[in-house]
Design an enzyme around this catalytic site. Structure first.
Site, PDB file in Angstrom:
ATOM      1  N   LYS A  34       3.151  -8.130   9.425  1.00  0.00           N
ATOM      2  CA  LYS A  34       4.331  -7.662   8.385  1.00  0.00           C
ATOM      3  C   LYS A  34       3.983  -6.405   7.462  1.00  0.00           C
ATOM      4  O   LYS A  34       2.752  -6.423   7.449  1.00  0.00           O
ATOM      5  CB  LYS A  34       5.897  -8.021   7.399  1.00  0.00           C
ATOM      6  CG  LYS A  34       4.969  -9.100   6.418  1.00  0.00           C
ATOM      7  CD  LYS A  34       5.415  -9.323   5.508  1.00  0.00           C
ATOM      8  CE  LYS A  34       5.242 -10.344   4.599  1.00  0.00           C
ATOM      9  NZ  LYS A  34       5.978 -11.114   3.802  1.00  0.00           N
ATOM     10  N   TYR A 291      -9.283  16.785 -13.559  1.00  0.00           N
ATOM     11  CA  TYR A 291      -8.202  17.048 -13.942  1.00  0.00           C
ATOM     12  C   TYR A 291      -8.028  16.633 -15.129  1.00  0.00           C
ATOM     13  O   TYR A 291      -8.896  15.779 -15.360  1.00  0.00           O
ATOM     14  CB  TYR A 291      -6.628  15.983 -13.179  1.00  0.00           C
ATOM     15  CG  TYR A 291      -6.452  17.137 -12.165  1.00  0.00           C
ATOM     16  CD1 TYR A 291      -5.650  18.835 -12.188  1.00  0.00           C
ATOM     17  CD2 TYR A 291      -6.219  16.726 -10.889  1.00  0.00           C
ATOM     18  CE1 TYR A 291      -5.662  19.406 -10.866  1.00  0.00           C
ATOM     19  CE2 TYR A 291      -5.479  17.347  -9.344  1.00  0.00           C
ATOM     20  CZ  TYR A 291      -5.146  19.044  -9.788  1.00  0.00           C
ATOM     21  OH  TYR A 291      -4.795  19.386  -8.982  1.00  0.00           O
TER      22      TYR A 291
HETATM   23  C1  LIG Z   1       5.118 -12.115   3.715  1.00  0.00           C
HETATM   24  C2  LIG Z   1       5.573 -13.662   4.204  1.00  0.00           C
HETATM   25  C3  LIG Z   1       4.587 -14.745   4.059  1.00  0.00           C
HETATM   26  C4  LIG Z   1       2.915 -14.416   4.232  1.00  0.00           C
HETATM   27  O1  LIG Z   1       2.474 -14.881   2.949  1.00  0.00           O
HETATM   28  P1  LIG Z   1       1.510 -14.865   2.362  1.00  0.00           P
HETATM   29  O2  LIG Z   1       0.845 -14.773   0.969  1.00  0.00           O
HETATM   30  O3  LIG Z   1       0.682 -12.604   2.352  1.00  0.00           O
HETATM   31  O4  LIG Z   1      -0.067 -15.214   3.093  1.00  0.00           O
HETATM   32  C5  LIG Z   1       4.892 -16.167   4.426  1.00  0.00           C
HETATM   33  N1  LIG Z   1       6.332 -16.412   4.997  1.00  0.00           N
HETATM   34  C6  LIG Z   1       6.534 -14.982   4.831  1.00  0.00           C
HETATM   35  C7  LIG Z   1       8.479 -15.743   4.728  1.00  0.00           C
HETATM   36  C8  LIG Z   1       6.959 -13.913   3.918  1.00  0.00           C
HETATM   37  O5  LIG Z   1       7.565 -12.882   3.743  1.00  0.00           O
END
Ligand SMILES: *Cc1c(COP(=O)(O)O)cnc(C)c1O
Length: 404
Positions: A34, A291
């Protein structure tokens, strides 16, 4: 090209395999891609993870899933067609995309399930696999065990268009060893699995947890904690167990107190963010830099100009008001401290002690010698937010990273 991301396929695959080893036999690792693979580029990482053996990929929404499905269809050397889990909810307009691209949505309301069932009928498609999220203590997504769950299950059991393929939950404090909240969440999840069985439904998959869940069970090689529990509850349901890993795939993990942290040599950062030096200049003692003149040269210095700034993901908190307090880049394998404020698209680093730096030289902003964990500490946040904040073009490179 002002700056770019080198994504190491070798390291990504090695991290995936390392997580699989800790999860052990009987627990599959879903690879979360994701948020554009946590800033690493989902269309480069997803095919690489499938080549490494990933059976499941996790995305946020239907649109992300469709993009990844298309990338996989065009990718060479795949052995399997992975399943793509849409993890963070949907709207009615997403149903068509989900059904067309054979994505597997997580649902937890009757409304979502109805949108999908209607769309399966409309497209004349085969029954769609769905996963059911149980809210065990996050109050974010999921159906609550008890009456709410029972009535949804009763309705689901009567549908021909949808098939219950998975039951899952998400832990709120996976990075806390022996968290009482995790224990309570596990109990509620077991209650929910009981209610699924009582409704006469079978599920193929039972999944929970994230990178920290794997880390938290790593001290005992996956035979304790939530992973051992997961293996047991899945087997009681006659289902396969799965844990969902995101950040650890990319080489980072939140530190877990009291656990053998999953870290080098097991996990190595996959992303190297590089830019080229676009200017070199000398300043005299007393000259101010950047800056608001927060940095004043204490001696004659040589400065290099890098064509990246906070618009590219280099956090402004890395600004340096003296030669030691801010962030740094690696040039020629040595630290070049950031001096003055990080600007929108430009940053100045001190190369006084690094001989021969010239326009066109490569600088590493993130990678070996300067990690997302370093950036996170300086920016008072977590490595998740740092890697997700990168805005540079990802390029898959076969081997290790950080070399010149
Ligand atoms: C993002 C997510 C994960 C992965 O989490 P990490 O801490 O990056 O391993 C697992 N399960 C769900 C439902 C998520 O949204």
């Amino acid at each position: 090209m002002k700056s770019w991301l080198e994504i190491s396929e070798e390291r990504l695959a090695a991290n995936f395999r390392a997580l699989g080893r800790v999860a052990g036999d009987g627990i599959a690792v879903l690879a979360v891609v994701k948020a554009d693979a946590y800033g690493h580029g989902a269309t480069v990482c997803a095919p690489a993870l499938v080549r490494a053996g990933a059976e499941w990929l996790g995305v946020t929404d239907a649109a992300e899933g469709a993009v990844i499905r298309a990338a996989l269809d065009g990718a060479a050397g795949q052995v399997t067609i992975p399943k793509i889990l849409v993890m963070s909810g949907m709207l009615e307009e997403d149903a068509a995309t989900i059904v067309r691209h054979r994505l597997t949505p997580i649902v937890w309301t009757r409304q979502e399930a109805e949108w999908l069932a209607v769309e399966v009928r409309r497209q004349g498609a085969a029954p769609l696999d769905v996963h059911l999220e149980i809210d065990t203590g996050m109050a974010r997504q999921g159906v609550v065990p008890g009456d709410e769950l029972r009535s949804l299950l009763e309705w689901l059991a009567a549908q021909r268009e949808l098939r219950l393929d998975g039951v899952m939950t998400h832990f709120a404090s996976a990075e806390v060893a022996d968290s009482p909240l995790t224990l309570r969440q596990r109990e509620r999840f077991e209650q929910a699995l009981g209610e699924v069985a009582d409704a006469g439904l079978r599920t193929a998959w039972v999944h929970a947890g994230n990178s920290s869940t794997i880390d938290n069970s790593s001290a005992c090689g996956g035979d304790c904690g939530s992973l051992a529990w997961l293996r047991e509850v899945a087997s009681r349901s006659g289902a396969r167990a799965m844990v969902r890993a995101g950040l650890a795939l990319y080489g980072y993990c939140l530190p877990v107190e009291g656990a053998k942290a999953l870290a080098e040599p097991d996990l190595r950062p996959v992303m190297t963010w590089k830019a080229r030096v676009i200017g070199v200049r000398e300043v005299a003692a007393g000259d101010t830099v950047g800056y608001n003149a927060i940095f004043t040269a204490t001696h004659p210095m040589r400065l290099a100009l890098l064509p990246v700034g906070y618009a590219d993901g280099l956090r402004r908190e890395l600004s340096g008001s003296d030669a030691a307090s801010g962030g740094w880049a690696m040039i020629g394998g040595r630290r070049a401290m950031i001096v003055g404020r990080v600007s929108m698209n430009l940053t100045i680093v001190d190369v006084t002690e690094i001989s021969g730096v010239a326009v066109g030289d490569e600088a590493v902003l993130l990678g070996d010698g300067v990690t997302a964990a370093d950036h996170a500490r300086l920016a008072h946040t977590i490595a998740y937010e740092i890697v997700c904040g990168m805005r540079a073009e990802p390029r898959l490179v076969a081997a290790g990273v950080g070399s010149r």
